[in-house]
Design a protein around this motif. Structure first.
Motif, short mmCIF file in Angstrom:
data_model
loop_
_atom_site.label_atom_id
_atom_site.label_comp_id
_atom_site.label_asym_id
_atom_site.label_seq_id
_atom_site.Cartn_x
_atom_site.Cartn_y
_atom_site.Cartn_z
N GLY A 183 -7.61 -51.51 52.52
CA GLY A 183 -7.77 -50.64 51.38
C GLY A 183 -7.13 -51.21 50.14
O GLY A 183 -7.07 -52.43 49.96
N VAL A 184 -6.60 -50.33 49.29
CA VAL A 184 -6.01 -50.75 48.04
C VAL A 184 -4.88 -49.79 47.68
O VAL A 184 -4.94 -48.60 48.00
N VAL A 185 -3.84 -50.30 47.06
CA VAL A 185 -2.81 -49.48 46.45
C VAL A 185 -2.88 -49.71 44.94
O VAL A 185 -3.41 -50.71 44.47
N GLY A 186 -2.32 -48.76 44.18
CA GLY A 186 -2.33 -48.89 42.73
C GLY A 186 -3.33 -47.94 42.09
O GLY A 186 -3.88 -47.05 42.75
N PRO A 187 -3.64 -48.12 40.79
CA PRO A 187 -4.55 -47.22 40.09
C PRO A 187 -5.92 -47.09 40.75
O PRO A 187 -6.55 -46.03 40.69
N ALA A 188 -6.39 -48.17 41.40
CA ALA A 188 -7.69 -48.12 42.05
C ALA A 188 -7.73 -47.15 43.23
O ALA A 188 -8.80 -46.76 43.69
N ALA A 189 -6.56 -46.72 43.71
CA ALA A 189 -6.49 -45.75 44.80
C ALA A 189 -6.67 -44.32 44.32
O ALA A 189 -6.67 -43.39 45.13
N LEU A 190 -6.79 -44.11 43.01
CA LEU A 190 -7.16 -42.83 42.40
C LEU A 190 -6.13 -41.73 42.62
O LEU A 190 -6.46 -40.54 42.62
N GLY A 191 -4.87 -42.10 42.75
CA GLY A 191 -3.83 -41.08 42.95
C GLY A 191 -3.64 -40.20 41.75
O GLY A 191 -3.48 -38.97 41.88
N GLU A 192 -3.64 -40.79 40.55
CA GLU A 192 -3.44 -39.99 39.33
C GLU A 192 -4.55 -38.95 39.17
O GLU A 192 -4.28 -37.79 38.87
N GLN A 193 -5.80 -39.37 39.37
CA GLN A 193 -6.91 -38.44 39.20
C GLN A 193 -6.85 -37.30 40.19
O GLN A 193 -7.09 -36.13 39.83
N VAL A 194 -6.53 -37.60 41.45
CA VAL A 194 -6.49 -36.56 42.48
C VAL A 194 -5.36 -35.58 42.21
O VAL A 194 -5.57 -34.36 42.22
N GLN A 195 -4.15 -36.08 41.96
CA GLN A 195 -3.03 -35.16 41.75
C GLN A 195 -3.20 -34.35 40.47
O GLN A 195 -2.91 -33.14 40.45
N SER A 196 -3.66 -34.97 39.40
CA SER A 196 -3.85 -34.24 38.14
C SER A 196 -4.89 -33.13 38.31
O SER A 196 -4.71 -32.01 37.80
N PHE A 197 -5.98 -33.43 39.02
CA PHE A 197 -7.02 -32.42 39.24
C PHE A 197 -6.49 -31.26 40.07
O PHE A 197 -6.67 -30.08 39.71
#
Length: 296
Positions: A102-116
């Motif tokens: 997989g991938v870690v970092g912005p490409a893992a979409l953590g910011e988008q998921v938590q913000s939503f």
């Protein structure tokens, strides 16, 4: 499907959220389909299952409204992965091996998921994701050997059994060795069930259970210790500079909860309490886990 979150404990820090969807195949005893895995670890008579998994983990510091984040707190981090595993169910043990890519970092979409999610539940806005660890390919190989439950007693018609295990992880995401013990208490404890499902870095195997005609339940409690050589969400990126903290070499988990089996459905409720994972963290962290499993 397994969902883990610390919201049930009124916190929003450390390992704050995880979601995983896993499918486990029917058993297969054809030696040609298990190859090298059978010879060193399990017998040729073991039931072999293949597992496929998609998941995402999110990690945040304690004060998610601070921008920039506290440099002495854990960095923001997210991990998006797919995994394939082999699970060998022998007469007296369960052996699992899993490869995650997989991938870690912005490409893992953590910011988008938590913000939503936080906007939907009207919770605090996470403001420090700009400082999260950087994009990096994520590779993880995990192994675990869990021995079948050993009956410890049967007071008042209830059974108590124990299942010890050892394992480890190797990769740029996690590198550690671990060992622990799970205790169960209930009536007519299922013999082909190895505890409730957990998200990475836990290994596969517990996603399988035997359907039952009757409703049954059991309580469980377990303890695990890990000797940690690498945790990318504390050490930072492998090949570039990023936010990081000094990790603890020894980390322990205390787990407890309840499992309900009815028909072809299993529901598990788990609470995990974890010792501090880095030097500047002096508090225990905790999160809850909900597992929903259906046997097709």
């Amino acid at each position: 499907m397994t969902i883990e979150n610390d919201l049930v404990n009124g916190t929003d820090r450390d390992y704050t959220h995880g979601t995983a969807i896993q499918w486990t195949s029917p058993p297969n005893r054809d030696p040609l389909n298990i190859g090298f895995f059978a010879s060193p670890f399990v017998s040729r008579n073991a039931d072999i299952r293949i597992t496929y998994q998609l998941g995402q983990n999110l990690y945040t510091p304690q004060d998610i409204e601070r921008k920039p984040p506290d440099p002495d707190d854990r960095p923001y981090g997210a991990w998006l992965y797919g995994a394939v595993g082999v699970v060998a169910d022998d007469e007296d043990s369960l052996t699992s091996l899993q490869l995650s890519l997989g991938v870690v970092g912005p490409a893992a979409l953590g910011e988008q998921v938590q913000s939503f999610v936080h906007s939907v539940i009207d919770s605090r806005e996470p403001r420090g994701w700009d400082s999260q660890i950087k994009n990096e390919p994520a590779l993880l190989l995990t192994f675990e050997k869990k021995w079948a439950e050993s009956l410890l007693g049967a007071p008042y018609g209830y059974d108590i059994d124990a299942s010890p295990y050892i394992g480890g992880a190797l990769g740029n995401v996690f590198t550690h060795i671990n060992g622990g013990m799970m205790l169960r208490f209930g009536k007519d404890l299922p013999t082909k069930e190895y505890g409730p499902p957990r998200i990475q870095p836990s290994t596969p195997g517990s996603g399988y259970f035997e359907p039952t005609e009757n409703f049954n339940w059991y309580l469980f409690a377990g303890i695990e210790g890990r000797m940690v050589a690498r945790n990318i969400f504390l050490d930072g990126n492998t090949f570039s500079d990023s936010a990081s903290v000094d990790k603890e070499l020894l980390v322990g988990d205390f787990t407890y909860g309840v499992v309900f089996n009815f028909g072809r459905t299993r529901v598990s409720l788990t609470q995990v309490v974890r010792t501090p994972e880095f030097d500047s963290d002096k508090d225990l962290s905790a999160f809850g886990s909900l597992g929903l499993t259906y046997a097709f």
